[in-house]
Design a protein around this motif. Structure first.
Motif, mmCIF file in Angstrom:
data_model
loop_
_atom_site.group_PDB
_atom_site.id
_atom_site.type_symbol
_atom_site.label_atom_id
_atom_site.label_comp_id
_atom_site.label_asym_id
_atom_site.label_seq_id
_atom_site.Cartn_x
_atom_site.Cartn_y
_atom_site.Cartn_z
ATOM 1 N N ARG A 10 0.795 -1.233 0.000
ATOM 2 C CA ARG A 10 0.000 0.000 0.000
ATOM 3 C C ARG A 10 0.824 1.277 0.000
ATOM 4 O O ARG A 10 0.437 2.271 -0.588
ATOM 5 N N ASP A 11 1.963 1.257 0.696
ATOM 6 C CA ASP A 11 2.760 2.475 0.829
ATOM 7 C C ASP A 11 4.169 2.106 1.285
ATOM 8 O O ASP A 11 4.483 0.926 1.458
ATOM 9 N N GLN A 12 5.007 3.093 1.475
ATOM 10 C CA GLN A 12 6.395 2.850 1.859
ATOM 11 C C GLN A 12 6.489 2.149 3.209
ATOM 12 O O GLN A 12 7.324 1.265 3.405
ATOM 13 N N GLU A 13 5.635 2.521 4.152
ATOM 14 C CA GLU A 13 5.650 1.891 5.470
ATOM 15 C C GLU A 13 5.340 0.392 5.359
ATOM 16 O O GLU A 13 5.990 -0.433 6.013
ATOM 17 N N HIS A 14 4.379 0.048 4.533
ATOM 18 C CA HIS A 14 4.038 -1.360 4.323
ATOM 19 C C HIS A 14 5.205 -2.095 3.656
ATOM 20 O O HIS A 14 5.556 -3.207 4.049
ATOM 21 N N LEU A 15 5.824 -1.478 2.651
ATOM 22 C CA LEU A 15 6.973 -2.085 1.977
ATOM 23 C C LEU A 15 8.110 -2.325 2.968
ATOM 24 O O LEU A 15 8.716 -3.399 2.973
ATOM 25 N N ASP A 16 8.386 -1.360 3.828
ATOM 26 C CA ASP A 16 9.436 -1.524 4.837
ATOM 27 C C ASP A 16 9.130 -2.696 5.770
ATOM 28 O O ASP A 16 10.028 -3.464 6.135
ATOM 29 N N ALA A 17 7.859 -2.847 6.154
ATOM 30 C CA ALA A 17 7.458 -3.952 7.027
ATOM 31 C C ALA A 17 7.624 -5.300 6.325
ATOM 32 O O ALA A 17 8.064 -6.279 6.937
ATOM 33 N N VAL A 18 7.293 -5.359 5.049
ATOM 34 C CA VAL A 18 7.437 -6.598 4.280
ATOM 35 C C VAL A 18 8.912 -6.983 4.169
ATOM 36 O O VAL A 18 9.279 -8.141 4.371
ATOM 37 N N ILE A 19 9.760 -6.015 3.868
ATOM 38 C CA ILE A 19 11.193 -6.281 3.752
ATOM 39 C C ILE A 19 11.763 -6.746 5.087
ATOM 40 O O ILE A 19 12.541 -7.705 5.149
ATOM 41 N N ALA A 20 11.373 -6.091 6.178
ATOM 42 C CA ALA A 20 11.851 -6.499 7.509
ATOM 43 C C ALA A 20 11.403 -7.922 7.827
ATOM 44 O O ALA A 20 12.175 -8.715 8.380
ATOM 45 N N TYR A 21 10.180 -8.266 7.468
ATOM 46 C CA TYR A 21 9.665 -9.621 7.687
ATOM 47 C C TYR A 21 10.493 -10.649 6.914
ATOM 48 O O TYR A 21 10.894 -11.677 7.465
ATOM 49 N N ILE A 22 10.763 -10.354 5.660
ATOM 50 C CA ILE A 22 11.547 -11.271 4.828
ATOM 51 C C ILE A 22 12.957 -11.421 5.382
ATOM 52 O O ILE A 22 13.489 -12.529 5.477
ATOM 53 N N PRO A 35 19.884 -11.149 10.616
ATOM 54 C CA PRO A 35 19.481 -11.184 9.207
ATOM 55 C C PRO A 35 20.643 -11.022 8.233
ATOM 56 O O PRO A 35 20.695 -11.698 7.205
ATOM 57 N N ASP A 36 21.607 -10.165 8.552
ATOM 58 C CA ASP A 36 22.697 -9.953 7.602
ATOM 59 C C ASP A 36 23.752 -11.058 7.638
ATOM 60 O O ASP A 36 24.698 -11.044 6.851
ATOM 61 N N ASP A 37 23.576 -12.061 8.501
ATOM 62 C CA ASP A 37 24.442 -13.239 8.489
ATOM 63 C C ASP A 37 23.976 -14.292 7.485
ATOM 64 O O ASP A 37 24.727 -15.209 7.175
ATOM 65 N N SER A 42 19.434 -9.978 1.231
ATOM 66 C CA SER A 42 19.852 -8.610 0.905
ATOM 67 C C SER A 42 19.947 -7.759 2.172
ATOM 68 O O SER A 42 20.224 -6.563 2.089
ATOM 69 N N ALA A 43 19.737 -8.367 3.339
ATOM 70 C CA ALA A 43 19.725 -7.612 4.601
ATOM 71 C C ALA A 43 21.011 -6.831 4.818
ATOM 72 O O ALA A 43 20.975 -5.710 5.309
ATOM 73 N N SER A 46 20.830 -3.446 3.218
ATOM 74 C CA SER A 46 19.645 -2.624 3.456
ATOM 75 C C SER A 46 19.888 -1.442 4.390
ATOM 76 O O SER A 46 19.024 -0.597 4.526
ATOM 77 N N GLY A 47 21.019 -1.434 5.088
ATOM 78 C CA GLY A 47 21.286 -0.363 6.031
ATOM 79 C C GLY A 47 20.654 -0.600 7.383
ATOM 80 O O GLY A 47 20.686 0.252 8.253
ATOM 81 N N ARG A 48 20.070 -1.785 7.588
ATOM 82 C CA ARG A 48 19.426 -2.089 8.871
ATOM 83 C C ARG A 48 20.357 -2.856 9.785
ATOM 84 O O ARG A 48 20.021 -3.117 10.918
#
Length: 53
Positions: A10-22, A35-37, A42-43, A46-48
């Motif tokens: 739906r929006d950037q916030e939703h996309l961010d939540a989906v990426i964090a979930y993955i 996640p980055d291990d 791609s974690a 991602s800068g997270r």
């Protein structure tokens, strides 16, 4: 697949939540501590840096 459904992002916030979930999936499955291990994620790009949200 029986348990599959489509979902529109739906929006950037939703996309961010989906990426964090993955990114968090390998951690939740006990395959790596952060996640980055996970080598196929791609974690690390991602800068997270290790945040499993």
């Amino acid at each position: 697949m029986r348990d599959y459904w489509n979902r529109f992002v739906r929006d950037q916030e939703h996309l961010d939540a989906v990426i964090a979930y993955i990114h968090a999936n390998p951690v939740a499955a006990g395959l790596c501590p952060r996640p980055d291990d996970w080598p196929w994620s791609s974690a690390r790009f991602s800068g997270r840096s290790g945040k499993a949200e």
